[in-house]
Design an enzyme around this catalytic site. Structure first.
Site, PDB file in Angstrom:
ATOM      1  N   GLY A  10       0.828  -1.216   0.000  1.00 14.63           N
ATOM      2  CA  GLY A  10       0.000   0.000   0.000  1.00 14.63           C
ATOM      3  C   GLY A  10       0.852   1.251   0.000  1.00 14.63           C
ATOM      4  NE  ARG A  71      -2.276  -4.435  -1.019  1.00 15.00           N
ATOM      5  CZ  ARG A  71      -1.852  -3.709   0.010  1.00 15.00           C
ATOM      6  NH1 ARG A  71      -0.720  -4.000   0.596  1.00 15.00           N
ATOM      7  NH2 ARG A  71      -2.564  -2.688   0.454  1.00 15.00           N
ATOM      8  N   GLY A 101       5.621  -2.449   4.010  1.00 11.05           N
ATOM      9  CA  GLY A 101       5.219  -3.041   5.275  1.00 11.05           C
ATOM     10  C   GLY A 101       5.886  -4.386   5.506  1.00 11.05           C
ATOM     11  CG  ASP A 102       4.399  -7.011   8.542  1.00 11.54           C
ATOM     12  OD1 ASP A 102       3.607  -6.738   7.614  1.00 11.54           O
ATOM     13  OD2 ASP A 102       4.044  -7.442   9.656  1.00 11.54           O
ATOM     14  CB  THR A 125       2.242   0.501   6.284  1.00 10.64           C
ATOM     15  OG1 THR A 125       0.841   0.254   6.505  1.00 10.64           O
ATOM     16  CG2 THR A 125       2.991   0.066   7.532  1.00 10.64           C
ATOM     17  CG  ASP A 127      -2.319  -0.647   7.712  1.00 12.13           C
ATOM     18  OD1 ASP A 127      -3.168   0.227   7.453  1.00 12.13           O
ATOM     19  OD2 ASP A 127      -2.151  -1.657   7.010  1.00 12.13           O
ATOM     20  CG  ASP A 129       0.615  -3.134  10.199  1.00 12.16           C
ATOM     21  OD1 ASP A 129       1.543  -2.556   9.615  1.00 12.16           O
ATOM     22  OD2 ASP A 129      -0.163  -3.902   9.622  1.00 12.16           O
ATOM     23  NE  ARG A 162     -28.704  11.930  10.350  1.00 15.20           N
ATOM     24  CZ  ARG A 162     -28.742  12.277   9.087  1.00 15.20           C
ATOM     25  NH1 ARG A 162     -27.634  12.604   8.464  1.00 15.20           N
ATOM     26  NH2 ARG A 162     -29.874  12.305   8.427  1.00 15.20           N
ATOM     27  NE  ARG A 171      -2.629  -4.802   5.253  1.00 16.18           N
ATOM     28  CZ  ARG A 171      -3.107  -5.326   4.126  1.00 16.18           C
ATOM     29  NH1 ARG A 171      -3.978  -6.297   4.178  1.00 16.18           N
ATOM     30  NH2 ARG A 171      -2.720  -4.869   2.966  1.00 16.18           N
ATOM     31  CD  GLU A 187     -18.421  11.538  21.929  1.00 19.26           C
ATOM     32  OE1 GLU A 187     -17.745  12.525  22.281  1.00 19.26           O
ATOM     33  OE2 GLU A 187     -18.790  11.351  20.752  1.00 19.26           O
ATOM     34  CD  GLU A 222      -9.050  -1.940   7.104  1.00 17.58           C
ATOM     35  OE1 GLU A 222      -9.806  -1.812   6.144  1.00 17.58           O
ATOM     36  OE2 GLU A 222      -7.807  -1.998   6.985  1.00 17.58           O
TER      37      GLU A 222
HETATM   38  O1  F6P Z   1      -2.014  -1.483   4.348  1.00 13.96           O
HETATM   39  C1  F6P Z   1      -2.660  -0.295   3.993  1.00 13.96           C
HETATM   40  C2  F6P Z   1      -4.110  -0.553   3.710  1.00 13.96           C
HETATM   41  O2  F6P Z   1      -4.697   0.650   3.264  1.00 13.96           O
HETATM   42  C3  F6P Z   1      -4.921  -1.157   4.865  1.00 13.96           C
HETATM   43  O3  F6P Z   1      -5.256  -0.186   5.831  1.00 13.96           O
HETATM   44  C4  F6P Z   1      -6.078  -1.749   4.142  1.00 13.96           C
HETATM   45  O4  F6P Z   1      -6.647  -2.808   4.880  1.00 13.96           O
HETATM   46  C5  F6P Z   1      -5.429  -2.266   2.895  1.00 13.96           C
HETATM   47  O5  F6P Z   1      -4.255  -1.503   2.706  1.00 13.96           O
HETATM   48  C6  F6P Z   1      -6.245  -2.163   1.635  1.00 13.96           C
HETATM   49  O6  F6P Z   1      -5.545  -2.826   0.638  1.00 13.96           O
HETATM   50  P1  F6P Z   1      -5.747  -2.653  -0.927  1.00 13.96           P
HETATM   51  O7  F6P Z   1      -5.045  -1.400  -1.337  1.00 13.96           O
HETATM   52  O8  F6P Z   1      -5.088  -3.842  -1.505  1.00 13.96           O
HETATM   53  O9  F6P Z   1      -7.207  -2.571  -1.161  1.00 13.96           O
END
Ligand code: F6P
Length: 319
Positions: A10, A71, A101-102, A125, A127, A129, A162, A171, A187, A222
């Site tokens: 990503g 990827r 990323g990893d 990334t 994320d 992570d 609302r 991820r 909240e 997510e």
């Molecule tokens: O790793 C970055 C990220 O944006 C995540 O937050 C998300 O789950 C994923 O990539 C989405 O992947 P793709 O670009 O393959 O839809």
């Protein structure tokens, strides 16, 4: 020694400033910089070109990565890694810097164990992570993008009285969600790492609603898969009409913040120095408690990122 740089996985804001610094610092050290286009797919497809100052002029402020990313589905196949190696060898490239990323680091680790190639990873990334580093390129900009989006969503939430469930990327990791929830004054926050006590949350928020609160912001990572559930929960348990807003890919884009640009510069300089001065490789440049260090690729890819207790503690006070 020639070094090539590649973006893999990503895209993350900060990749372009890193590419610019890579070219500038390589020339400063009288080395020839190369770009591998379109991630590891480009390494297989021989999409590798010498990089010039012209390639990187005016890119500092842009999100994404001017050299593309991917990827790669083919990379796990050894025959493709062999092709990748031949493509590097014929240009005299013996080292690769990877922004990713990893998963990308794992792919490169395999490559460098099989072939005579040196590798240094730069965590990139949104994320955040990756084990062994508190910060990955991209996360500061993503947090600011989220902050900006929530400032706008709050306008409707407060005007229409609302609830809003905001789904945040990341991820399986709750860092982006938890940190933005704290910074945006949510909240409620649901992340994969924490089992939120919804009964307690209902009690606290119902009391606040009795006292006049008329909207609720709920951040959901997510990775929990609980956005729709929380929309119903707020409507049923708190009695507030609620909408869902999935922030999606806007979180991955945007102009890199000042912090991101400076960090990109530092990461790249460390990575190049490791390869050309210190002769260290198959390492990842990490950033912890204000300092850069390196960790072995094994340490990074064989461990799981753990969100800091400090952030989890702060989550307890929201609401
Ligand atoms: O790793 C970055 C990220 O944006 C995540 O937050 C998300 O789950 C994923 O990539 C989405 O992947 P793709 O670009 O393959 O839809």
């Amino acid at each position: 020694m020639s070094i090539a740089i590649v973006c893999s996985g990503g895209d993350a804001p900060g990749m372009n400033p890193a590419l610019k610094r890579f070219v500038d610092y390589m020339f400063f050290n009288n080395r020839k910089p190369y770009f591998i286009y379109n991630g590891l797919e480009g390494l297989i497809d021989n999409n590798i070109k010498p990089a010039t100052h012209k390639d990187v002029s005016g890119i500092l402020y842009r999100g994404g990565a001017i050299i593309g990313s991917s990827r790669s589905k083919r990379w796990p196949g050894k025959k493709y890694r062999e092709i990748g190696y031949e493509n590097l060898k014929k240009r005299g490239i013996d080292s690769i810097i990877v922004l990713g990323g990893d998963g990308s680091f794992r792919g490169l680790d395999l490559f460098c164990k099989e072939f005579d190639v040196k590798f240094v990873g730069i965590p990139a990334t949104i994320d955040n992570d990756i084990a062994g580093t508190e910060y990955c390129l991209g996360v500061d900009t993503a947090l600011n993008v989220i902050r900006d989006a929530i400032d706008k969503i709050r306008d409707t939430a407060s005007t229409f009285k609302r609830g809003f469930v905001v789904e945040v990327m990341g991820r399986e990791c709750g860092y982006l969600c938890a940190t933005s929830a704290i910074a945006c004054g949510a909240e409620l926050c649901l992340i994969p790492e924490v089992d939120l006590d919804l009964n307690l949350a209902q009690k606290i928020l119902s009391k606040q609603i009795e006292e006049g609160r008329n909207y609720v912001l709920c951040f959901v990572a997510e990775g929990t898969g609980k956005s729709d559930y929380m929309v119903k929960w707020i409507e049923e348990k708190l009695g507030i009409e609620t909408r869902k807003s999935v922030l999606g890919y806007i979180q991955r884009g945007g102009n890199p913040t000042v912090f991101e640009r400076l960090m990109a510069f530092e990461f790249v300089v460390k990575a190049i120095d490791l390869l050309i001065r210190e002769g260290e490789y198959n390492k990842v440049v990490c950033y912890n408690k204000g300092e850069f260090s390196t960790k072995s690729i094994d340490d990074v890819v064989n461990n799981k990122y753990i969100i800091s207790q400090h952030i989890l503690d702060m989550l307890n006070y929201i609401g």
